[in-house]
Design a protein around this motif. Structure first.
Motif, PDB file in Angstrom:
ATOM      1  N   VAL A   1      12.229  -2.075  -0.039  1.00 18.30           N
ATOM      2  CA  VAL A   1      11.986  -0.851  -0.798  1.00 18.30           C
ATOM      3  C   VAL A   1      10.508  -0.539  -0.652  1.00 18.30           C
ATOM      4  O   VAL A   1       9.655  -1.338  -1.074  1.00 18.30           O
ATOM      5  N   PHE A   2      10.220   0.562   0.010  1.00 18.28           N
ATOM      6  CA  PHE A   2       8.833   0.991   0.159  1.00 18.28           C
ATOM      7  C   PHE A   2       8.538   2.008  -0.943  1.00 18.28           C
ATOM      8  O   PHE A   2       9.178   3.065  -1.000  1.00 18.28           O
ATOM      9  N   PHE A   3       7.618   1.639  -1.814  1.00 19.60           N
ATOM     10  CA  PHE A   3       7.322   2.488  -2.969  1.00 19.60           C
ATOM     11  C   PHE A   3       5.810   2.396  -3.197  1.00 19.60           C
ATOM     12  O   PHE A   3       5.320   1.435  -3.800  1.00 19.60           O
ATOM     13  N   ALA A   4       5.101   3.389  -2.676  1.00 14.96           N
ATOM     14  CA  ALA A   4       3.638   3.300  -2.614  1.00 14.96           C
ATOM     15  C   ALA A   4       2.986   3.221  -3.990  1.00 14.96           C
ATOM     16  O   ALA A   4       1.880   2.710  -4.122  1.00 14.96           O
ATOM     17  N   LYS A   5       3.683   3.710  -5.031  1.00 12.77           N
ATOM     18  CA  LYS A   5       3.106   3.624  -6.382  1.00 12.77           C
ATOM     19  C   LYS A   5       2.987   2.170  -6.838  1.00 12.77           C
ATOM     20  O   LYS A   5       2.135   1.828  -7.643  1.00 12.77           O
ATOM     21  N   GLU A   6       3.888   1.325  -6.332  1.00  9.42           N
ATOM     22  CA  GLU A   6       3.939  -0.058  -6.826  1.00  9.42           C
ATOM     23  C   GLU A   6       3.761  -1.114  -5.746  1.00  9.42           C
ATOM     24  O   GLU A   6       3.730  -2.315  -6.035  1.00  9.42           O
ATOM     25  N   GLY A   7       3.696  -0.697  -4.493  1.00  6.90           N
ATOM     26  CA  GLY A   7       3.609  -1.678  -3.409  1.00  6.90           C
ATOM     27  C   GLY A   7       3.345  -0.988  -2.082  1.00  6.90           C
ATOM     28  O   GLY A   7       2.924   0.177  -2.040  1.00  6.90           O
ATOM     29  N   PRO A   8       3.604  -1.711  -0.993  1.00  4.87           N
ATOM     30  CA  PRO A   8       3.309  -1.138   0.323  1.00  4.87           C
ATOM     31  C   PRO A   8       4.294  -0.044   0.724  1.00  4.87           C
ATOM     32  O   PRO A   8       5.382   0.070   0.156  1.00  4.87           O
ATOM     33  N   CYS A   9       3.885   0.754   1.707  1.00  6.76           N
ATOM     34  CA  CYS A   9       4.795   1.728   2.309  1.00  6.76           C
ATOM     35  C   CYS A   9       5.148   1.248   3.714  1.00  6.76           C
ATOM     36  O   CYS A   9       4.610   0.237   4.195  1.00  6.76           O
ATOM     37  N   TYR A  10       6.038   1.961   4.356  1.00  9.19           N
ATOM     38  CA  TYR A  10       6.495   1.574   5.712  1.00  9.19           C
ATOM     39  C   TYR A  10       5.317   1.511   6.678  1.00  9.19           C
ATOM     40  O   TYR A  10       5.231   0.645   7.538  1.00  9.19           O
ATOM     41  N   ARG A  11       4.358   2.442   6.493  1.00  7.42           N
ATOM     42  CA  ARG A  11       3.205   2.473   7.409  1.00  7.42           C
ATOM     43  C   ARG A  11       2.241   1.311   7.152  1.00  7.42           C
ATOM     44  O   ARG A  11       1.436   0.988   8.020  1.00  7.42           O
ATOM     45  N   CYS A  12       2.291   0.717   5.947  1.00  9.60           N
ATOM     46  CA  CYS A  12       1.466  -0.473   5.719  1.00  9.60           C
ATOM     47  C   CYS A  12       1.923  -1.594   6.649  1.00  9.60           C
ATOM     48  O   CYS A  12       1.130  -2.414   7.089  1.00  9.60           O
ATOM     49  N   LEU A  13       3.222  -1.627   6.918  1.00 10.24           N
ATOM     50  CA  LEU A  13       3.796  -2.657   7.785  1.00 10.24           C
ATOM     51  C   LEU A  13       3.735  -2.248   9.255  1.00 10.24           C
ATOM     52  O   LEU A  13       3.381  -3.045  10.119  1.00 10.24           O
ATOM     53  N   PHE A  14       4.119  -1.025   9.519  1.00 10.91           N
ATOM     54  CA  PHE A  14       4.141  -0.532  10.896  1.00 10.91           C
ATOM     55  C   PHE A  14       3.233   0.701  10.986  1.00 10.91           C
ATOM     56  O   PHE A  14       3.714   1.838  10.887  1.00 10.91           O
ATOM     57  N   PRO A  15       1.919   0.482  11.157  1.00  7.78           N
ATOM     58  CA  PRO A  15       0.988   1.623  11.174  1.00  7.78           C
ATOM     59  C   PRO A  15       1.310   2.626  12.272  1.00  7.78           C
ATOM     60  O   PRO A  15       1.096   3.821  12.113  1.00  7.78           O
ATOM     61  N   GLU A  16       1.820   2.109  13.374  1.00  4.85           N
ATOM     62  CA  GLU A  16       2.096   2.994  14.521  1.00  4.85           C
ATOM     63  C   GLU A  16       3.495   2.718  15.051  1.00  4.85           C
ATOM     64  O   GLU A  16       3.963   1.580  15.013  1.00  4.85           O
ATOM     65  N   PRO A  17       4.132   3.766  15.570  1.00  2.58           N
ATOM     66  CA  PRO A  17       5.438   3.533  16.208  1.00  2.58           C
ATOM     67  C   PRO A  17       5.240   2.792  17.523  1.00  2.58           C
ATOM     68  O   PRO A  17       4.128   2.780  18.068  1.00  2.58           O
ATOM     69  N   PRO A  18       6.287   2.168  18.029  1.00  2.00           N
ATOM     70  CA  PRO A  18       6.157   1.526  19.340  1.00  2.00           C
ATOM     71  C   PRO A  18       5.934   2.577  20.419  1.00  2.00           C
ATOM     72  O   PRO A  18       6.329   3.736  20.244  1.00  2.00           O
TER      73      PRO A  18
END
Lengths: 90, 383
Positions: free
Chosen positions: B162-179
């Motif tokens: 669950v990516f929820f920027a108010k309470e934790g990381p977002c998808y881009r925190c994990l994958f800053p760039e697409p392959p």
């Protein structure tokens, strides 16, 4: 020696192993050893400058190497690593 | 929001759980979820949310049901092949639970329509099949302050969080760039175990229900990694990336962008028209003419060996894409060559590799062996 879990997208280039024991004392050494053992995975794993491509993440014992010492993170023989690749399928 | 007697009977197994109860079920009735994609993941997610009594469910998809979907996209049936996916799914959901509202959005999910579609939903479920829509969904959730219930699948591997920027990381925190484009195979290219989306989709549905009910510990800051082959479940910890361009303290992406441009690929995983560009492509019908007239033409099949049992072209040389770089010495660069795969995507990458290695007389069979089966030799199956 440290054990690394291989993502499905890379298994094909690594004799279909889902886990590998790799003797290495740091994350960067382990990735280099992987690329040396399986040359065809190198292009997928590392960019032209030899850096880990940014759609991969490495975790040591469940912790992101960003929270440790990055690619220089030292490894112990009983460490468990996960190489995570982004996947788009749904 | 009151429950009718009919609803109390329908949801009685929920009402018996202290963590849900009457109050929780009323919360679900008043809640809403937007399911982006009605494919492998969207199928179980939408079915379970509808059965659970989530009051309003939105479905976004622009595609039609194809028979190759039915191995895993269990919300659709054979009678719906050729029909709009959102209409097929809506019909199934309302049959399962006519006491909820289902809103169908038969359109691609894009930067232009995403806010309009998503703004009135409590949570978003990422069940898409491509990187542009995943980055769009993430950024949209960050900007709208909504949770993004994430899942992705490939072959036997699944991920959920669950990516929820108010309470934790977002998808881009994990994958800053697409392959880089073409480097990560899609399910259309590499395949997926049919039941895999059921496992990951049901995790997503569980997380969605917990978030809507406000109970339990959601997968915020944690990523589940599932492997069906080994039956392994691993969890890793995720933290906010201070350098995140969308949710970090110095974020510089402050509005939705062109995600197809950002990812360098289209917002779908169809590969029917796999192309290396007009200058490098040859059509199946043109290839037929060349095969019958030209001598010395090499047909290079870059598919995996197990795909040759499905369909093959007589006389073709098989070097799987993953081995091509190491086996270039087996090929004569002076010889004319046509590269092909299932649908033209992998062969386009093979062509790039060959051209960069100095091969000049190379063409890509546009649409792959499936196009050959459609246009030239109907005795071959399409897969």
């Amino acid at each position: 020696m440290p054990v690394i879990r291989i993502p499905a997208a890379l298994k094909y280039y690594m004799d279909n192993h889902s886990e590998l024991d790799i003797p290495a004392s740091s994350v960067i050494d382990l990735l280099a050893a992987l690329a040396e053992r399986y040359p065809s995975v190198k292009f997928h794993l590392l960019d032209a400058d030899g850096k880990l491509r940014r759609h991969f993440n490495v975790f040591v014992n469940g912790v992101h190497i960003r929270e440790l010492d990055g690619l220089a993170t030292k490894l112990n023989p009983d460490d468990k690593l996960i190489l995570l690749a982004s996947a788009a399928g749904g | 929001m009151e429950l009718s007697h009919e609803e109390i009977l329908r949801y009685s197994r929920h009402l018996l759980i202290p963590e849900v109860g009457l109050e929780g079920q009323q919360k679900l009735k008043a809640s809403s979820a937007l399911v982006i994609g009605t494919g492998g993941l969207g199928s179980p997610v939408a079915l379970y949310l509808a059965a659970a009594g989530v009051g309003r469910i939105g479905l976004v998809d622009y595609d039609v049901v194809d028979s190759s979907n039915l191995q895993r996209q269990v919300i659709h049936g054979t009678s719906m092949v050729g029909k709009l996916k959102v209409e097929s799914a809506k019909q199934r959901l309302l049959d399962l639970n006519p006491l909820i509202q289902v809103e169908a959005f038969n359109e691609p999910f894009t930067s232009e329509n995403a806010i309009r579609i998503a703004k009135d939903y409590d949570i978003l479920i990422d069940g898409t099949d491509n990187f542009p829509t995943r980055y769009l969904t993430n950024d949209l959730c960050v900007f709208l302050g909504k949770p993004n219930v994430y899942g992705s699948i490939y072959r036997f591997d699944g991920q959920a969080s669950v990516f929820f920027a108010k309470e934790g990381p977002c998808y881009r925190c994990l994958f800053p760039e697409p392959p880089p484009p073409g480097l990560v195979p899609s399910c259309a290219e590499g395949g997926v175990l049919g039941v895999l989306p059921a496992t990951i989709g049901s995790v997503q549905a569980s997380e969605a229900l917990k978030l809507l009910l406000g109970i339990g510990s959601p997968l915020i800051g944690k990523l589940l990694l599932y492997n069906a082959l080994d039956m392994s479940f691993d969890f890793v910890t995720l933290k906010k990336n201070p350098k995140c361009r969308v949710c970090g303290p110095n974020a510089d992406v402050t509005e939705l962008i062109d995600y197809e441009e950002f990812c360098g690929v289209p917002g779908h995983d169809h590969e029917d028209d796999g192309s290396a560009g007009a200058d490098w492509d040859i059509s199946a019908s043109d290839l037929r003419a060349r095969v019958s007239s030209a001598s010395g033409l090499l047909l290079l099949d870059v598919r995996e060996p197990h795909e040759l049992a499905i369909s093959a072209l007589r006389g073709a040389t098989n070097i799987p894409l993953g081995q091509l770089a190491a086996r270039l010495s087996e090929l004569d660069s002076a010889r004319e060559m046509v590269v092909f795969c299932k649908a033209g995507t992998r062969s386009a990458r093979a062509l790039e590799l060959l051209v960069s290695a100095g091969f000049k007389k190379v063409k890509n069979l546009k649409g792959g062996i499936n196009a050959w089966a459609r246009e030239v030799d109907q005795s071959l199956p399409i897969y």
